[in-house]
Design a protein around this motif. Structure first.
Motif, mmCIF file in Angstrom:
data_model
loop_
_atom_site.group_PDB
_atom_site.id
_atom_site.type_symbol
_atom_site.label_atom_id
_atom_site.label_comp_id
_atom_site.label_asym_id
_atom_site.label_seq_id
_atom_site.Cartn_x
_atom_site.Cartn_y
_atom_site.Cartn_z
ATOM 1 N N ASP A 648 0.831 -1.214 0.000
ATOM 2 C CA ASP A 648 0.000 0.000 0.000
ATOM 3 C C ASP A 648 0.856 1.250 0.000
ATOM 4 N N VAL A 649 1.912 1.260 0.831
ATOM 5 C CA VAL A 649 2.786 2.440 0.923
ATOM 6 C C VAL A 649 3.449 2.714 -0.419
ATOM 7 N N VAL A 650 3.973 1.672 -1.053
ATOM 8 C CA VAL A 650 4.664 1.848 -2.335
ATOM 9 C C VAL A 650 3.659 2.262 -3.421
ATOM 10 N N ARG A 651 2.469 1.650 -3.404
ATOM 11 C CA ARG A 651 1.468 1.986 -4.431
ATOM 12 C C ARG A 651 1.113 3.468 -4.383
ATOM 13 N N ARG A 652 0.883 3.989 -3.150
ATOM 14 C CA ARG A 652 0.497 5.397 -3.038
ATOM 15 C C ARG A 652 1.638 6.320 -3.435
ATOM 16 N N ALA A 653 2.873 5.945 -3.094
ATOM 17 C CA ALA A 653 4.019 6.779 -3.464
ATOM 18 C C ALA A 653 4.208 6.789 -4.979
ATOM 19 N N VAL A 654 4.057 5.625 -5.616
ATOM 20 C CA VAL A 654 4.211 5.548 -7.076
ATOM 21 C C VAL A 654 3.095 6.332 -7.765
ATOM 22 N N ALA A 655 1.887 6.240 -7.220
ATOM 23 C CA ALA A 655 0.753 6.943 -7.831
ATOM 24 C C ALA A 655 0.966 8.450 -7.848
ATOM 25 N N SER A 656 1.661 8.970 -6.834
ATOM 26 C CA SER A 656 1.853 10.415 -6.743
ATOM 27 C C SER A 656 2.785 10.951 -7.821
ATOM 28 N N VAL A 657 3.618 10.091 -8.443
ATOM 29 C CA VAL A 657 4.555 10.566 -9.467
ATOM 30 C C VAL A 657 4.281 9.918 -10.827
ATOM 31 N N ARG A 658 3.278 9.029 -10.910
ATOM 32 C CA ARG A 658 3.078 8.295 -12.154
ATOM 33 C C ARG A 658 2.753 9.235 -13.313
ATOM 34 N N THR A 659 1.945 10.283 -13.056
ATOM 35 C CA THR A 659 1.573 11.205 -14.143
ATOM 36 C C THR A 659 2.800 11.867 -14.738
ATOM 37 N N LEU A 660 3.711 12.360 -13.876
ATOM 38 C CA LEU A 660 4.929 12.997 -14.377
ATOM 39 C C LEU A 660 5.806 11.980 -15.098
ATOM 40 N N ALA A 661 5.870 10.750 -14.583
ATOM 41 C CA ALA A 661 6.707 9.727 -15.205
ATOM 42 C C ALA A 661 6.165 9.361 -16.580
ATOM 43 N N GLU A 662 4.830 9.203 -16.700
ATOM 44 C CA GLU A 662 4.260 8.839 -17.985
ATOM 45 C C GLU A 662 4.419 9.966 -18.990
ATOM 46 N N ALA A 663 4.388 11.196 -18.512
ATOM 47 C CA ALA A 663 4.584 12.333 -19.415
ATOM 48 C C ALA A 663 5.972 12.303 -20.045
ATOM 49 N N LYS A 664 6.962 11.719 -19.348
ATOM 50 C CA LYS A 664 8.321 11.629 -19.881
ATOM 51 C C LYS A 664 8.598 10.263 -20.484
ATOM 52 N N GLY A 665 7.588 9.397 -20.503
ATOM 53 C CA GLY A 665 7.751 8.072 -21.086
ATOM 54 C C GLY A 665 8.547 7.122 -20.202
ATOM 55 N N LEU A 666 8.526 7.309 -18.901
ATOM 56 C CA LEU A 666 9.293 6.474 -17.970
ATOM 57 C C LEU A 666 8.395 5.403 -17.368
ATOM 58 N N GLY A 667 8.874 4.185 -17.342
ATOM 59 C CA GLY A 667 8.143 3.110 -16.699
ATOM 60 C C GLY A 667 8.603 2.923 -15.261
ATOM 61 N N ILE A 668 7.676 2.638 -14.367
ATOM 62 C CA ILE A 668 8.012 2.419 -12.951
ATOM 63 C C ILE A 668 7.608 0.996 -12.591
ATOM 64 N N THR A 669 8.603 0.211 -12.137
ATOM 65 C CA THR A 669 8.349 -1.165 -11.711
ATOM 66 C C THR A 669 8.605 -1.287 -10.211
ATOM 67 N N VAL A 670 7.893 -2.224 -9.602
ATOM 68 C CA VAL A 670 8.000 -2.422 -8.144
ATOM 69 C C VAL A 670 8.290 -3.895 -7.868
ATOM 70 N N HIS A 671 9.249 -4.135 -6.968
ATOM 71 C CA HIS A 671 9.567 -5.511 -6.540
ATOM 72 C C HIS A 671 9.642 -5.530 -5.019
ATOM 73 N N ILE A 672 8.713 -6.247 -4.404
ATOM 74 C CA ILE A 672 8.716 -6.406 -2.951
ATOM 75 C C ILE A 672 9.090 -7.852 -2.642
ATOM 76 N N SER A 673 10.234 -8.045 -2.012
ATOM 77 C CA SER A 673 10.752 -9.385 -1.730
ATOM 78 C C SER A 673 9.852 -10.109 -0.741
ATOM 79 N N GLU A 674 9.705 -11.423 -0.960
ATOM 80 C CA GLU A 674 8.922 -12.228 -0.028
ATOM 81 C C GLU A 674 9.612 -12.317 1.339
ATOM 82 N N GLU A 675 10.923 -12.081 1.359
ATOM 83 C CA GLU A 675 11.672 -12.148 2.618
ATOM 84 C C GLU A 675 11.656 -10.830 3.368
#
Length: 798
Positions: A648-675
């Protein structure tokens, strides 16, 4: 019964074989019996006795001899047996060289040899008379061989020629082999047993010394320490009395004390002169013994013990036997410790003397310390008081009081008729009076004005940094000084430098006396001790002055910095608060325009209004960061601990910058380790930190991608990383990247904008959560910003 000599006289082979078979049948049972007996034989003498008994039954000979190796090329007689005589085992038999004797051929061949006409075959120098019978004509030598080395020799001799044959050689060789194996076995057993016994004795001795030293160190005073030593020593070496005579200034004390082991009563004090024998202990530093102090004989060690000088010991203690050992430390004899036996005559063994020497050597440092303690105990309380006094020196008044107190104590101890402390003035290069006691007027005026380093006593001590003793009346260089003190009868002067750390000169203490006397090394060390106290006082005074100066400067600087920080924070808070109101209005009216409250907007107008709203949002974000920074610095920034849901924390943080990232054509990926572990921290502050790092990554990345990783940290917490493929930078060139208002350079600031507060606020937030933040980056390859958080926040509001 001895058998007749076996000689081969027949020529018929069958007769010879029959005769040999008869001989073998006669010999074998006896050799088998000998082998069984030797297998259990102990000690060494018994094995030779058994071998000789068998030889006497098998050979008709006049003498049997045996030797053992006495070193390279030497054999020593160890056993003898004459015809119908008694067996004798020797420990100090005659030794002879093997080479060029009748033994040499057998030793070289490692096999038996015979000389059936010895008088003709051997020269007089080759014939060893001590190893054969008186008129020996026939000799058989059989070597004892172990591991290809001759360890002994059997020599059989007869007084008739031609007494031995080859069969005799074989029999003697067989017996020699059996005896060699037995002696080797016994020697190995004795070596192992001896080594074990020596090791056990060494361990017992080490344990004894450890117990002795442990108890001695814990003894509160000299008498208790000596009593413990006496009792411990008496348990290891029982005796009637333990005596001790100490040495002071190189001379044995006139009184010898005697303790009764196992009793706590005070020791007997015996006024006994130092005997000639006892003097050996002090001068030659070696132990001496007397086995019978009551025996009167001339030209013997015992007579020395029975001399008139030692009569007090025999009368007061009933002493009969005595052993004394020196107590030596640093090459100096400190005392003599000894054991007295009164009940009976006693012979002190080497092991007992060795243990006594070990005890003496072990207690030597303790004896030295105890002697020093005894000499110093009359004024040790004064020293402790003075040390506390000089350690508290902070002002000139404190210094003056301390110097006077130390000078008074020193004057009493040294029996000074007058004394003074002169303090070194580094600027004027003079020694000036700081404290005095009973100084004559002339010398008082002299030292009040100050003296240079050319002064014959104080100046010399100051320059050489050593104690200086002068006879003012007889030394020409001290004529002026003598004139100033002459009327008061002062003649001797003794100056000692007052030194601080690094041999730095602080002053000089000088003592005057009416008599001139040499100063011993102990007295000089004592003077150095008191001078050191004065040096501590002067050094503490100087440090206190320097400390006060530094403290005042530091306080002024700290207050100035505090005021500047307060003004900065107040300014930032004020500006931020004042800007939030118009910014909220701008954002609100822009949103109203976009929603059509003032009429429909065309595409151009909507774009312009959106630009206004975006700019206002960025400006409001900067204001919020400034307010956060101000709150953190003023410690008005609480955090609240809760379990973090990273998705949830990462999703909300990514959502806050996704518009600016998409405007520049940048992809944002997230990896949360099971450990990734479950941690308890402030989820909202984690989102704020991650949002700031993502915004920074989007700002400085023109193409590529951004990746967020959440994984377990090696310390048990969690590490969150933001990787980008942006411009990157040389991290070593920007060590202040997490400080306020910092960006990479002016050109980037113009292109990307921003206040430079995002990373600073992130760093403060991470530290407030108990974590760490850092960056790894290379120019042109991108950057990785990471922060680590512990499992829980220290001192958080739950």
């Amino acid at each position: 019964m001895p058998r007749p000599a076996m000689k081969r006289t027949g020529t018929d082979s069958q007769a010879d074989e029959h005769k040999r078979a008869v001989q073998t049948a006669h010999v074998l049972p006896q050799i088998a019996q000998l082998a069984r007996e030797l297998n259990n034989a102990e000690p060494l003498s018994e094995s030779f006795r058994l071998a000789f008994d068998a030889l006497s039954k098998l050979f008709c000979a006049d003498a049997f001899r045996a030797t053992t190796s006495a070193g390279e090329d030497r054999q020593q007689l160890c056993a003898t047996l004459e015809r119908e005589g008694q067996f004798t085992f020797l420990t100090d038999g005659e030794a002879a060289r093997v080479s060029h004797t009748m033994l040499e051929r057998a030793a070289r061949r490692l096999a038996p040899v015979i000389f059936n006409n010895a008088q003709a075959e051997l020269t007089s120098s080759e014939l060893l008379i001590s190893l054969v019978s008186a008129g020996a004509q026939s000799i058989l030598c059989a070597p004892l061989v172990t591991e290809a080395k001759v360890t002994g020799m059997i020599i059989i001799s007869a007084e008739r020629a031609g007494a031995f044959n080859e069969f005799d050689m074989e029999v003697a060789g067989t017996i020699a082999s059996l005896l060699a194996a037995t002696t080797s076995r016994i020697a190995s057993s004795e070596t192992a047993t001896g080594a074990h016994e020596r090791e056990a004795a060494r361990r017992r001795e080490e344990t004894f010394i450890e117990q002795l030293l442990l108890g001695a160190r814990n003894a509160p005073d000299f008498d208790r320490f000596i009593q413990h030593t006496i009792d411990t020593l008496a348990r290891a070496l029982p005796s009637s009395f333990v005596v001790l005579r100490t040495v002071s200034f190189g001379r044995p004390e006139p009184v010898m004390r005697a303790w009764t082991p196992g009793h706590d009563r005070p020791p007997l004090e015996i006024h006994a002169p130092v005997s000639k024998m006892e003097r050996i202990v002090y001068t030659e530093q070696r132990p001496v013994t007397v086995e019978n102090m009551r025996e009167e004989s001339s030209n013997s060690v015992a007579s020395a013990g029975a001399s008139q000088e030692m009569r007090p010991l025999t009368e007061r203690l009933g002493a009969r036997s005595l052993v004394l050992a020196p107590v030596v430390y640093g090459g100096q004899t400190l005392a003599a410790i000894g054991l007295v036996e009164s009940d009976s005559q006693r012979q002190w063994t080497h092991e007992e003397q060795s243990l006594l020497m070990r005890v003496a050597g072990s207690i030597a440092p303790l004896i030295l310390n105890s002697q020093l303690h005894a000499r110093l105990r009359s004024y040790v309380e004064d020293l402790l008081t003075l040390l506390r006094l000089v350690s508290d020196v902070e002002t000139e008044a404190h210094l003056d009081r301390s110097l006077r107190a130390v000078l008074d104590s020193w004057s009493k101890l040294s029996s000074a008729d007058a004394s003074a402390v002169l303090k070194w003035d580094d600027e004027a290069q003079t020694l000036r009076l700081a404290a005095s006691k009973q100084l004559p007027t002339g010398i008082l005026e002299r030292y009040t004005q100050g003296v240079t380093l050319e002064d014959p006593v104080c100046g010399l001590a100051a320059k050489r940094r050593v104690g200086v003793v002068a006879d003012l009346a007889s030394e020409a260089r001290a004529a002026d000084l003598h004139a100033a003190v002459r009327w008061s009868g002062l003649r001797g002067a003794w100056a000692t430098p007052i030194l601080g750390q690094g041999n730095r000169l602080f002053g000089v203490v000088i003592t005057f006396a009416r008599l001139v006397a040499e100063v011993s090394a102990d007295e000089q060390r004592l003077a150095d001790l008191y001078a050191r106290l004065m040096g501590i006082a002067m050094q503490n005074m100087e440090r206190s002055r320097e400390g006060r100066t530094r403290l005042l400067a530091a306080q002024q600087m700290e207050e100035r910095v505090r005021q500047l920080d307060q003004h900065k924070m107040e300014f930032m808070s004020l500006i931020s608060h004042e800007m939030r109101t118009p910014l909220n209005a701008i954002i609100g009216y822009a949103q109203m325009l976009k929603d059509g409250f003032s009429g429909e907007l065309n595409e151009q107008q909507r774009a312009d209004v959106q630009t206004i709203a975006d700019s206002a949002d960025r400006l409001l974000s900067m204001v919020e960061e400034t307010l956060d920074l101000a709150r953190i610095d003023t410690e008005r920034f609480p955090v609240f601990m809760d379990t973090v849901a990273f998705d949830d924390v990462v999703r909300r943080a990514v959502a806050s910058v996704r518009t600016l990232a998409e405007a520049k054509g940048l992809g944002i990926t997230v990896h949360i380790s099971e450990e990734a572990p479950v941690i308890r921290t402030d989820p909202e502050r984690v989102r704020q930190i991650l949002t700031s790092l993502l915004s920074n990554a989007v700002k400085f990345t023109e193409a590529g991608s951004i990746q967020v990783e959440v994984e377990r940290d090696t310390s048990g917490g969690v590490q969150i990383s933001v990787h980008d493929t942006g411009i990157g930078f040389d991290a070593s060139a920007f060590p202040q990247i997490f400080e306020e208002f910092r960006q990479l350079d002016a050109s980037n600031t113009r292109v990307h904008g921003g206040s430079g507060l995002g990373l600073a606020v992130s760093k403060r937030l991470v530290e407030r959560l108990g974590g760490q933040i850092g960056v790894n980056s290379k120019p042109g390859e991108g950057s990785t910003f990471w922060f680590r958080l512990p499992p829980e926040i220290p001192d958080a509001d739950v």
